[in-house]
Design an enzyme around this catalytic site. Sequence first.
Site, PDB file in Angstrom:
ATOM      1  CE1 TYR A 188      -3.471   2.607   0.582  1.00  0.00           C
ATOM      2  CE2 TYR A 188      -3.336   2.246   2.937  1.00  0.00           C
ATOM      3  CZ  TYR A 188      -3.891   2.905   1.870  1.00  0.00           C
ATOM      4  OH  TYR A 188      -4.855   3.841   2.087  1.00  0.00           O
TER       5      TYR A 188
ATOM      6  N   GLY B 281       3.439   1.267  -2.921  1.00  0.00           N
ATOM      7  CA  GLY B 281       2.723   1.447  -4.189  1.00  0.00           C
ATOM      8  C   GLY B 281       2.414   2.917  -4.433  1.00  0.00           C
TER       9      GLY B 281
ATOM     10  CB  VAL C 285     -11.631   4.595  11.634  1.00  0.00           C
ATOM     11  CG1 VAL C 285     -11.344   6.045  11.251  1.00  0.00           C
ATOM     12  CG2 VAL C 285     -11.991   4.457  13.085  1.00  0.00           C
TER      13      VAL C 285
ATOM     14  CG  ASP D 163      -3.065   1.460  12.739  1.00  0.00           C
ATOM     15  OD1 ASP D 163      -3.943   0.926  12.060  1.00  0.00           O
ATOM     16  OD2 ASP D 163      -3.190   2.579  13.263  1.00  0.00           O
TER      17      ASP D 163
HETATM   18  N1  UDP Z   1      -9.562   1.709  13.177  1.00  0.00           N
HETATM   19  C1  UDP Z   1     -10.222   1.281  14.309  1.00  0.00           C
HETATM   20  N2  UDP Z   1     -11.386   0.594  14.161  1.00  0.00           N
HETATM   21  C2  UDP Z   1     -11.937   0.328  12.941  1.00  0.00           C
HETATM   22  C3  UDP Z   1     -11.256   0.777  11.779  1.00  0.00           C
HETATM   23  C4  UDP Z   1     -10.069   1.449  11.922  1.00  0.00           C
HETATM   24  O1  UDP Z   1      -9.769   1.512  15.442  1.00  0.00           O
HETATM   25  O2  UDP Z   1     -13.021  -0.309  12.906  1.00  0.00           O
HETATM   26  C5  UDP Z   1      -8.327   2.489  13.342  1.00  0.00           C
HETATM   27  C6  UDP Z   1      -7.144   1.997  12.532  1.00  0.00           C
HETATM   28  O3  UDP Z   1      -6.429   1.001  13.236  1.00  0.00           O
HETATM   29  C7  UDP Z   1      -6.362   3.267  12.350  1.00  0.00           C
HETATM   30  C8  UDP Z   1      -7.420   4.364  12.290  1.00  0.00           C
HETATM   31  O4  UDP Z   1      -8.587   3.787  12.856  1.00  0.00           O
HETATM   32  O5  UDP Z   1      -5.539   3.514  13.475  1.00  0.00           O
HETATM   33  C9  UDP Z   1      -7.720   4.852  10.887  1.00  0.00           C
HETATM   34  O6  UDP Z   1      -7.958   3.732  10.064  1.00  0.00           O
HETATM   35  P1  UDP Z   1      -8.431   3.911   8.554  1.00  0.00           P
HETATM   36  O7  UDP Z   1      -8.353   2.558   7.913  1.00  0.00           O
HETATM   37  O8  UDP Z   1      -9.727   4.626   8.518  1.00  0.00           O
HETATM   38  O9  UDP Z   1      -7.370   4.900   7.913  1.00  0.00           O
HETATM   39  P2  UDP Z   1      -5.761   4.866   7.807  1.00  0.00           P
HETATM   40  O10 UDP Z   1      -5.219   3.879   8.801  1.00  0.00           O
HETATM   41  O11 UDP Z   1      -5.451   4.486   6.399  1.00  0.00           O
HETATM   42  O12 UDP Z   1      -5.349   6.254   8.142  1.00  0.00           O
END
Ligand code: UDP
Length: 246
Positions: free
Chosen positions: A33, A36, A75, A162
């Site tokens: 990800y 890429g 999230v 993460d």
């Molecule tokens: N996250 C969470 N619960 C969920 C989905 C995501 O706690 O049901 C957390 C995830 O681990 C991350 C944050 O929310 O720390 C944002 O995740 P998302 O996939 O929305 O965006 P990204 O990680 O790409 O910024």
Amino acid sequence: MAEIEEIYGDPLIHPQREDYWGHVNPLGIRSCYDEGKRCAESLFMSYYREHGIPVKIIRIFNTYGPKMNINDGRVVSNFIVQALRGDNITIYGDGGQSRSFQYIDDLIEGMVRMMDDTPDDFTGPVNIGNPNEFTIAELAREVISLTGSKSKIVHLPLPADDPQQRQPDISLARNMLGGWEPRIQLRDGLLKPSPTSRRCFRGEESGGEARPARAKTRPQPIRKKRQTTRGLPLSHSSLPVQPVNP
Ligand code: UDP
């Protein structure tokens, strides 16, 4: 070119400016990800240098808004769907990790200005995001409060790599995009009305099955059960309605 903040990986510099090269695990589960996205920027810039192809790059930070897929796995949509169903709200880790959430309208305004209002030789990259930063635990509490949901918060394992924090430095966008500024803050964005959102969520909208989750290489959400809701993608603006238990 619509790039994203994933370019910065799990950043060691906060907030993130465009000249920060990022902190990415090239072998981790998010690597295809992250890398890429980085490779795509690299290719675009090579075409720009080698062939003079016009290029403009924006880096989009976490964005939400109407018509996200209920299976999207991000999230904001996860928490809203869970709250409206009365399911547990799934926080990964302790919820202390942060994100800066941007409403879609602000993003589109920034994109249009990047295309229309910047000099031809201005490639960017330019961060487009809302610098107001929230922990994931704060987001969960906000969603529960706005929906009046009885959902409980549960903690699940944090996916590997993460990112701990994310906040765009938008100085360049302010300078180059004619005073562009995010206008819609999180609470207002979550409350934005939409006439179809509740029907969509409950599957009362004609139009068939919920779309399958888009293919993506980010860590997938841990789902307690198979999604069966029919209908079009949930709008986040369905928050003001009462929790729905299908
Ligand atoms: N996250 C969470 N619960 C969920 C989905 C995501 O706690 O049901 C957390 C995830 O681990 C991350 C944050 O929310 O720390 C944002 O995740 P998302 O996939 O929305 O965006 P990204 O990680 O790409 O910024």
